[in-house]
Motif scaffolding. Structure first.
Motif, PDB file in Angstrom:
ATOM      1  N   MET A  59       0.840  -1.192   0.000  1.00  0.00           N
ATOM      2  CA  MET A  59       0.000   0.000   0.000  1.00  0.00           C
ATOM      3  C   MET A  59       0.877   1.245   0.000  1.00  0.00           C
ATOM      4  SD  MET A  59      -2.570   1.539   2.911  1.00  0.00           S
ATOM      5  CE  MET A  59      -1.270   2.494   3.664  1.00  0.00           C
ATOM      6  N   ARG A  60       0.520   2.185  -0.814  1.00  0.00           N
ATOM      7  CA  ARG A  60       1.150   3.506  -0.763  1.00  0.00           C
ATOM      8  C   ARG A  60       0.034   4.546  -0.713  1.00  0.00           C
ATOM      9  NH1 ARG A  60       6.487   4.697  -1.843  1.00  0.00           N
ATOM     10  NH2 ARG A  60       7.793   2.917  -2.375  1.00  0.00           N
ATOM     11  N   LEU A  61       0.165   5.440   0.217  1.00  0.00           N
ATOM     12  CA  LEU A  61      -0.861   6.461   0.404  1.00  0.00           C
ATOM     13  C   LEU A  61      -0.273   7.815   0.024  1.00  0.00           C
ATOM     14  CD1 LEU A  61      -3.786   6.320   1.541  1.00  0.00           C
ATOM     15  CD2 LEU A  61      -2.859   7.037   3.741  1.00  0.00           C
ATOM     16  N   ASP A  62      -0.780   8.388  -1.060  1.00  0.00           N
ATOM     17  CA  ASP A  62      -0.329   9.722  -1.439  1.00  0.00           C
ATOM     18  C   ASP A  62      -1.463  10.725  -1.203  1.00  0.00           C
ATOM     19  OD1 ASP A  62      -2.114   9.269  -3.497  1.00  0.00           O
ATOM     20  OD2 ASP A  62      -0.579   9.001  -5.040  1.00  0.00           O
ATOM     21  N   VAL A  63      -1.251  11.959  -1.645  1.00  0.00           N
ATOM     22  CA  VAL A  63      -2.252  13.000  -1.384  1.00  0.00           C
ATOM     23  C   VAL A  63      -3.598  12.646  -2.018  1.00  0.00           C
ATOM     24  CG1 VAL A  63      -2.891  15.383  -1.945  1.00  0.00           C
ATOM     25  CG2 VAL A  63      -0.606  14.869  -1.056  1.00  0.00           C
ATOM     26  N   ASN A  64      -3.576  12.229  -3.280  1.00  0.00           N
ATOM     27  CA  ASN A  64      -4.838  11.926  -3.962  1.00  0.00           C
ATOM     28  C   ASN A  64      -5.578  10.768  -3.293  1.00  0.00           C
ATOM     29  OD1 ASN A  64      -4.554  13.956  -5.852  1.00  0.00           O
ATOM     30  ND2 ASN A  64      -3.466  12.657  -7.312  1.00  0.00           N
ATOM     31  N   LYS A  65      -4.818   9.727  -2.938  1.00  0.00           N
ATOM     32  CA  LYS A  65      -5.451   8.566  -2.283  1.00  0.00           C
ATOM     33  C   LYS A  65      -6.027   8.953  -0.917  1.00  0.00           C
ATOM     34  CE  LYS A  65      -5.028   5.316  -5.202  1.00  0.00           C
ATOM     35  NZ  LYS A  65      -6.030   5.836  -6.116  1.00  0.00           N
ATOM     36  N   THR A  66      -5.306   9.791  -0.197  1.00  0.00           N
ATOM     37  CA  THR A  66      -5.787  10.210   1.124  1.00  0.00           C
ATOM     38  C   THR A  66      -7.078  11.006   0.994  1.00  0.00           C
ATOM     39  OG1 THR A  66      -3.477  10.322   1.852  1.00  0.00           O
ATOM     40  CG2 THR A  66      -5.119  11.347   3.272  1.00  0.00           C
ATOM     41  N   GLN A  88      -9.227  10.774  -1.521  1.00  0.00           N
ATOM     42  CA  GLN A  88     -10.260   9.799  -1.918  1.00  0.00           C
ATOM     43  C   GLN A  88     -10.766   9.020  -0.703  1.00  0.00           C
ATOM     44  OE1 GLN A  88      -9.042   7.189  -5.146  1.00  0.00           O
ATOM     45  NE2 GLN A  88      -8.048   8.880  -6.221  1.00  0.00           N
ATOM     46  N   TRP A  89      -9.817   8.637   0.171  1.00  0.00           N
ATOM     47  CA  TRP A  89     -10.173   7.908   1.392  1.00  0.00           C
ATOM     48  C   TRP A  89     -11.161   8.720   2.237  1.00  0.00           C
ATOM     49  CZ3 TRP A  89      -6.171   7.417   5.964  1.00  0.00           C
ATOM     50  CH2 TRP A  89      -6.758   6.707   7.016  1.00  0.00           C
ATOM     51  N   MET A  90     -10.858   9.972   2.421  1.00  0.00           N
ATOM     52  CA  MET A  90     -11.725  10.804   3.261  1.00  0.00           C
ATOM     53  C   MET A  90     -13.067  11.113   2.575  1.00  0.00           C
ATOM     54  SD  MET A  90     -10.343  11.242   6.166  1.00  0.00           S
ATOM     55  CE  MET A  90      -9.821   9.526   6.024  1.00  0.00           C
ATOM     56  N   GLN A  91     -13.048  11.282   1.251  1.00  0.00           N
ATOM     57  CA  GLN A  91     -14.308  11.544   0.541  1.00  0.00           C
ATOM     58  C   GLN A  91     -15.225  10.323   0.608  1.00  0.00           C
ATOM     59  OE1 GLN A  91     -15.000  14.449  -0.256  1.00  0.00           O
ATOM     60  NE2 GLN A  91     -13.378  15.580  -1.271  1.00  0.00           N
ATOM     61  N   ASN A 137       2.740  -7.804   4.326  1.00  0.00           N
ATOM     62  CA  ASN A 137       1.998  -7.836   3.060  1.00  0.00           C
ATOM     63  C   ASN A 137       0.496  -7.673   3.303  1.00  0.00           C
ATOM     64  OD1 ASN A 137       1.635  -8.100   0.278  1.00  0.00           O
ATOM     65  ND2 ASN A 137       1.252 -10.308   0.459  1.00  0.00           N
ATOM     66  N   VAL A 138       0.144  -6.589   3.969  1.00  0.00           N
ATOM     67  CA  VAL A 138      -1.274  -6.306   4.225  1.00  0.00           C
ATOM     68  C   VAL A 138      -1.973  -6.026   2.896  1.00  0.00           C
ATOM     69  CG1 VAL A 138      -2.916  -4.771   5.365  1.00  0.00           C
ATOM     70  CG2 VAL A 138      -0.778  -5.357   6.500  1.00  0.00           C
ATOM     71  N   THR A 139      -3.130  -6.619   2.721  1.00  0.00           N
ATOM     72  CA  THR A 139      -3.935  -6.344   1.529  1.00  0.00           C
ATOM     73  C   THR A 139      -5.243  -5.692   1.952  1.00  0.00           C
ATOM     74  OG1 THR A 139      -5.109  -8.454   1.604  1.00  0.00           O
ATOM     75  CG2 THR A 139      -2.997  -8.426   0.435  1.00  0.00           C
ATOM     76  N   ALA A 140      -5.979  -5.208   0.974  1.00  0.00           N
ATOM     77  CA  ALA A 140      -7.294  -4.630   1.280  1.00  0.00           C
ATOM     78  C   ALA A 140      -8.188  -5.671   1.937  1.00  0.00           C
ATOM     79  CB  ALA A 140      -7.932  -4.099  -0.002  1.00  0.00           C
ATOM     80  N   GLU A 181     -13.058   0.688   6.305  1.00  0.00           N
ATOM     81  CA  GLU A 181     -13.698   0.069   5.141  1.00  0.00           C
ATOM     82  C   GLU A 181     -13.475   0.947   3.908  1.00  0.00           C
ATOM     83  OE1 GLU A 181     -18.011  -1.956   4.432  1.00  0.00           O
ATOM     84  OE2 GLU A 181     -18.048   0.197   4.825  1.00  0.00           O
ATOM     85  N   ALA A 182     -13.577   2.260   4.100  1.00  0.00           N
ATOM     86  CA  ALA A 182     -13.334   3.193   2.993  1.00  0.00           C
ATOM     87  C   ALA A 182     -11.890   3.098   2.517  1.00  0.00           C
ATOM     88  CB  ALA A 182     -13.661   4.617   3.437  1.00  0.00           C
ATOM     89  N   LEU A 183     -10.942   2.997   3.462  1.00  0.00           N
ATOM     90  CA  LEU A 183      -9.532   2.870   3.071  1.00  0.00           C
ATOM     91  C   LEU A 183      -9.315   1.600   2.249  1.00  0.00           C
ATOM     92  CD1 LEU A 183      -6.570   3.729   3.202  1.00  0.00           C
ATOM     93  CD2 LEU A 183      -6.391   2.527   5.402  1.00  0.00           C
ATOM     94  N   ALA A 184      -9.907   0.503   2.695  1.00  0.00           N
ATOM     95  CA  ALA A 184      -9.743  -0.769   1.972  1.00  0.00           C
ATOM     96  C   ALA A 184     -10.327  -0.673   0.566  1.00  0.00           C
ATOM     97  CB  ALA A 184     -10.416  -1.894   2.754  1.00  0.00           C
ATOM     98  N   GLU A 185     -11.458  -0.012   0.417  1.00  0.00           N
ATOM     99  CA  GLU A 185     -12.093   0.087  -0.906  1.00  0.00           C
ATOM    100  C   GLU A 185     -11.293   0.982  -1.848  1.00  0.00           C
ATOM    101  OE1 GLU A 185     -16.228   1.071  -0.437  1.00  0.00           O
ATOM    102  OE2 GLU A 185     -16.603  -0.654   0.849  1.00  0.00           O
ATOM    103  N   VAL A 186     -10.758   2.070  -1.335  1.00  0.00           N
ATOM    104  CA  VAL A 186      -9.904   2.938  -2.170  1.00  0.00           C
ATOM    105  C   VAL A 186      -8.644   2.185  -2.575  1.00  0.00           C
ATOM    106  CG1 VAL A 186      -8.407   4.977  -2.096  1.00  0.00           C
ATOM    107  CG2 VAL A 186     -10.757   5.121  -1.258  1.00  0.00           C
ATOM    108  N   TRP A 187      -8.081   1.481  -1.645  1.00  0.00           N
ATOM    109  CA  TRP A 187      -6.866   0.705  -1.865  1.00  0.00           C
ATOM    110  C   TRP A 187      -7.120  -0.401  -2.891  1.00  0.00           C
ATOM    111  CZ3 TRP A 187      -4.276  -2.118   2.839  1.00  0.00           C
ATOM    112  CH2 TRP A 187      -3.090  -2.694   2.436  1.00  0.00           C
ATOM    113  N   LYS A 188      -8.229  -1.133  -2.724  1.00  0.00           N
ATOM    114  CA  LYS A 188      -8.544  -2.232  -3.626  1.00  0.00           C
ATOM    115  C   LYS A 188      -8.829  -1.723  -5.037  1.00  0.00           C
ATOM    116  CE  LYS A 188     -10.984  -6.615  -3.494  1.00  0.00           C
ATOM    117  NZ  LYS A 188     -11.799  -7.502  -2.651  1.00  0.00           N
ATOM    118  N   GLY A 189      -9.546  -0.631  -5.113  1.00  0.00           N
ATOM    119  CA  GLY A 189      -9.847  -0.050  -6.421  1.00  0.00           C
ATOM    120  C   GLY A 189      -8.588   0.355  -7.151  1.00  0.00           C
TER     121      GLY A 189
END
Length: 208
Positions: free
Chosen positions: A1-8, A10-13, A146-149, A196-204
């Motif tokens: 997982m990598r969390l950048d500005v756009n992903k963060t 998206q996570w909050m939205q 190796n955490v996954t969504a 749950e939102a983080l996992a869905e953004v990550w999985k997408g």
């Protein structure tokens, strides 16, 4: 997982969308054991978060999370505003300067968030609070390289199920003691929506 500005962002939205969709459910959970306004407060707070992020420009993850923290502290009433605000502020502080957050660093930041929640709420694990959601997820990120969504979601599901069967010993819910067994903690339920939102953004992201 990598969390950048756009992903963060998206996570909050997406978290905001989930809070709006579950506003009545979260409030229903809060009515028998609390002030009966948890869903209303969380929906209002994250709507303000979404508006703030829409009208701002960011260059790093830390600044996004800092705005989330400050908005929740100022817009969410009761104990939830300071607690969720503290968690996101601790994340922000630990991730300061990071443009792209790796999994291990995120795990360290989540641990800081858990410590902040414990200090702010004077709570420990096993007391049927949101700490019992944040702590196992922080542990997952620290211990599993190796955490996954899917593993994030399964850990959150497991924690939520376990919390439901606990006896509340902290906050207003503690007055109801054994009657809280089998009743879901609203703070834990709203925390579940966040991850749950983080996992869905990550999985997408991984499916593209």
């Amino acid at each position: 997982m990598r969390l950048d500005v756009n992903k963060t962002i998206q996570w909050m939205q997406l978290t905001n969308e989930k809070m709006q969709a579950n506003k009545d459910y979260l409030t229903t959970l809060d009515q028998p054991i609390g002030d009966g306004d948890h869903g209303i407060n969380m929906a209002r707070g994250f709507q303000e978060v979404a508006s703030k992020l829409n009208e701002s420009t960011y260059t790093n993850v830390s600044d996004v999370l800092k705005d989330v923290a400050m908005t929740l502290m100022s817009k969410v009433g009761g104990a939830s505003g300071p607690l969720f605000g503290t968690a996101f502020l601790k994340l922000s502080t630990k991730l300061k300067g990071e443009e792209s957050v790796k999994q291990d660093i995120f795990g360290t930041a989540l641990t800081e968030a858990v410590n902040g929640l414990k200090q702010r709420g004077k709570a420990e694990e096993g007391e049927k609070t949101m700490v019992d959601m944040w702590a196992p997820i922080a542990q997952l990120f620290l211990e599993d390289s190796n955490v996954t969504a899917d593993t994030l979601l399964s850990t959150a599901d497991s924690a939520l199920t376990k919390i439901k069967e606990m006896t509340a010993t902290k906050g207003r819910a503690a007055y109801f003691k054994d009657k809280t067994v089998g009743h879901q903690d609203p703070g834990a339920a709203s925390t579940y929506l966040i991850f749950e939102a983080l996992a869905e953004v990550w999985k997408g992201d991984s499916e593209r």
